[in-house]
Scaffold this motif. Structure first.
Motif, mmCIF file in Angstrom:
data_model
loop_
_atom_site.group_PDB
_atom_site.id
_atom_site.type_symbol
_atom_site.label_atom_id
_atom_site.label_comp_id
_atom_site.label_asym_id
_atom_site.label_seq_id
_atom_site.Cartn_x
_atom_site.Cartn_y
_atom_site.Cartn_z
ATOM 1 N N CYS A 18 35.196 36.845 48.343
ATOM 2 C CA CYS A 18 36.655 36.818 48.212
ATOM 3 C C CYS A 18 37.319 36.984 49.567
ATOM 4 O O CYS A 18 37.028 37.915 50.311
ATOM 5 N N CYS A 22 42.968 42.439 49.819
ATOM 6 C CA CYS A 22 42.821 43.327 48.667
ATOM 7 C C CYS A 22 44.156 43.896 48.202
ATOM 8 O O CYS A 22 44.292 44.285 47.058
ATOM 9 N N LEU A 25 45.586 42.163 45.072
ATOM 10 C CA LEU A 25 44.804 42.072 43.847
ATOM 11 C C LEU A 25 45.127 43.173 42.853
ATOM 12 O O LEU A 25 45.406 44.303 43.223
ATOM 13 N N MET A 50 33.610 41.237 46.765
ATOM 14 C CA MET A 50 34.063 40.515 45.581
ATOM 15 C C MET A 50 33.579 39.069 45.580
ATOM 16 O O MET A 50 33.472 38.424 46.613
ATOM 17 N N THR A 52 34.412 35.257 44.035
ATOM 18 C CA THR A 52 35.524 34.478 43.514
ATOM 19 C C THR A 52 35.025 33.440 42.514
ATOM 20 O O THR A 52 34.101 32.688 42.793
ATOM 21 N N HIS A 85 36.794 38.187 41.594
ATOM 22 C CA HIS A 85 38.168 37.776 41.859
ATOM 23 C C HIS A 85 38.438 36.513 41.059
ATOM 24 O O HIS A 85 37.837 35.464 41.290
ATOM 25 N N ASN A 87 40.301 33.500 40.542
ATOM 26 C CA ASN A 87 41.173 32.611 41.300
ATOM 27 C C ASN A 87 41.940 31.722 40.324
ATOM 28 O O ASN A 87 41.361 30.835 39.698
ATOM 29 N N THR A 119 42.740 39.889 40.249
ATOM 30 C CA THR A 119 43.417 38.633 40.517
ATOM 31 C C THR A 119 44.648 38.906 41.368
ATOM 32 O O THR A 119 45.037 40.060 41.562
#
Length: 330
Positions: A18, A22, A25, A50, A52, A85, A87, A119
């Motif tokens: 990711c 941060c 998120l 993380m 994605t 994460h 996306n 997210t």
């Protein structure tokens, strides 16, 4: 469906480290303190690893919307004890009621793989505010649904029959998108939905939560309501009740919707007509019923088409059962 973590797939573009700050998120299936830290912009050290995973296109109440979320599940299931994460930058649309199935997917991945999910909060707030208004994205404070279009996303313990009844009576039946119903019809729908809920515990053999969410579409005159359990699905019990004659998920769905009941066969008791009653109501009022279980996807909207008997989900099969009800309000 459970992935074999010893043979993890390699993804060329979506499953990458990711690179979103941060501070942007918002966490799901993590602790409340971590949620607040992320929203306030404080860096959380372990988030530097993380992964994605990207969702694209449309997640609507359809065969294709369901497949998108099961594909997301399969990709995430290759990982354990990570933060994913999500996306959503290339996601065009998500039906609010599909939050129920989305949350069931996240719950299962968290429970079995130790995954947590994050997210871009500011992006979601601008483009998919429905996910805040219906409670899917929990930021620790109540967000008012000023459009009065959502039915809150909730999950109920299988033992919480009263909580589910209160929800159906107070949130679904009183929603402005529900059509005007005679008292007798209204009570029958409530009883049929209660039967569906109780089946998740007694017949589907699960103690996992029961997930629900709804969305009203004023321009279409439709209220869509989604219910999800993570149990055995239709087939195992119906296969047993028919002594093995019914051996596919689609055959199990078609067996059930014409009024057959495994309860009457296996338990020698009355009942088991909730699904047939719901389908009858939808057919009489121009609504729709979708049933997804195992590798079968059936919809009353397929009547008269080449998919009238249902569609095979193939490698996109998922556990449990998902029901999508469409009520016509106009």
């Amino acid at each position: 469906m459970k992935s074999n973590h010893d043979t993890r797939r390699k993804h060329n573009s979506d499953a990458v480290k990711c690179d979103v700050p941060c501070s942007k998120l918002s966490l799901r299936y993590g602790s409340r303190n971590e949620v607040q830290l992320l929203i306030s912009g404080t860096f959380v050290a372990h988030f530097d690893s993380m992964i994605t995973v990207t969702l694209k296109g449309r997640i609507d109440t359809s065969y294709y919307g369901y497949k998108k979320l099961t594909s997301f599940y399969q990709e995430c299931a290759d990982h354990t004890n990570d933060t994913i994460h999500m996306n959503l930058y290339d996601l065009e649309w998500i039906d609010g009621n599909m939050s129920a199935f989305f949350d069931a997917v996240l719950y299962k991945l968290h429970k079995e793989n130790g995954l947590r999910f994050a997210t871009d909060f500011e992006f979601v707030k601008k483009k998919f505010d429905v996910l805040l208004r219906n409670g899917f994205l929990d930021i620790g404070e109540k967000i008012e649904d000023d459009r009065k279009s959502t039915i809150p996303m909730k999950s109920f313990a299988t033992s919480d029959k009263k909580g589910f009844i209160d929800y159906v009576e107070g949130e679904l039946m009183e929603h402005r998108g529900m059509p005007a119903l005679e008292a007798k019809v209204k009570e029958q729908i409530i009883q049929d939905l209660i039967e569906v809920f109780c089946n998740s515990h007694h017949h589907a053999n699960t103690t996992d939560p029961f997930f629900v969410a709804g969305q009203y579409y004023p321009r279409l005159g439709e209220l869509r309501f989604t219910m999800v359990d993570l149990g055995d699905g239709f087939l195992p019990r119906i296969n047993k009740a028919t002594n093995g004659k019914i051996n596919t998920s689609l055959d199990a769905i078609n067996w059930a919707i014409i009024g057959n009941s495994s309860k009457r066969i296996l338990e020698k008791t009355s009942g088991g007509l909730g699904l047939q009653n719901i389908l009858k109501y939808c057919q009489e009022t121009g609504g729709n019923l979708d049933i997804v279980t195992g590798d079968g996807y059936w919809s009353s909207g397929y009547t008269g088409t080449i998919f009238e008997g249902g569609r095979d989900m193939g490698p996109h099969a998922f556990v449990g059962t998902t029901l999508n009800l469409t009520f016509k309000s106009a």
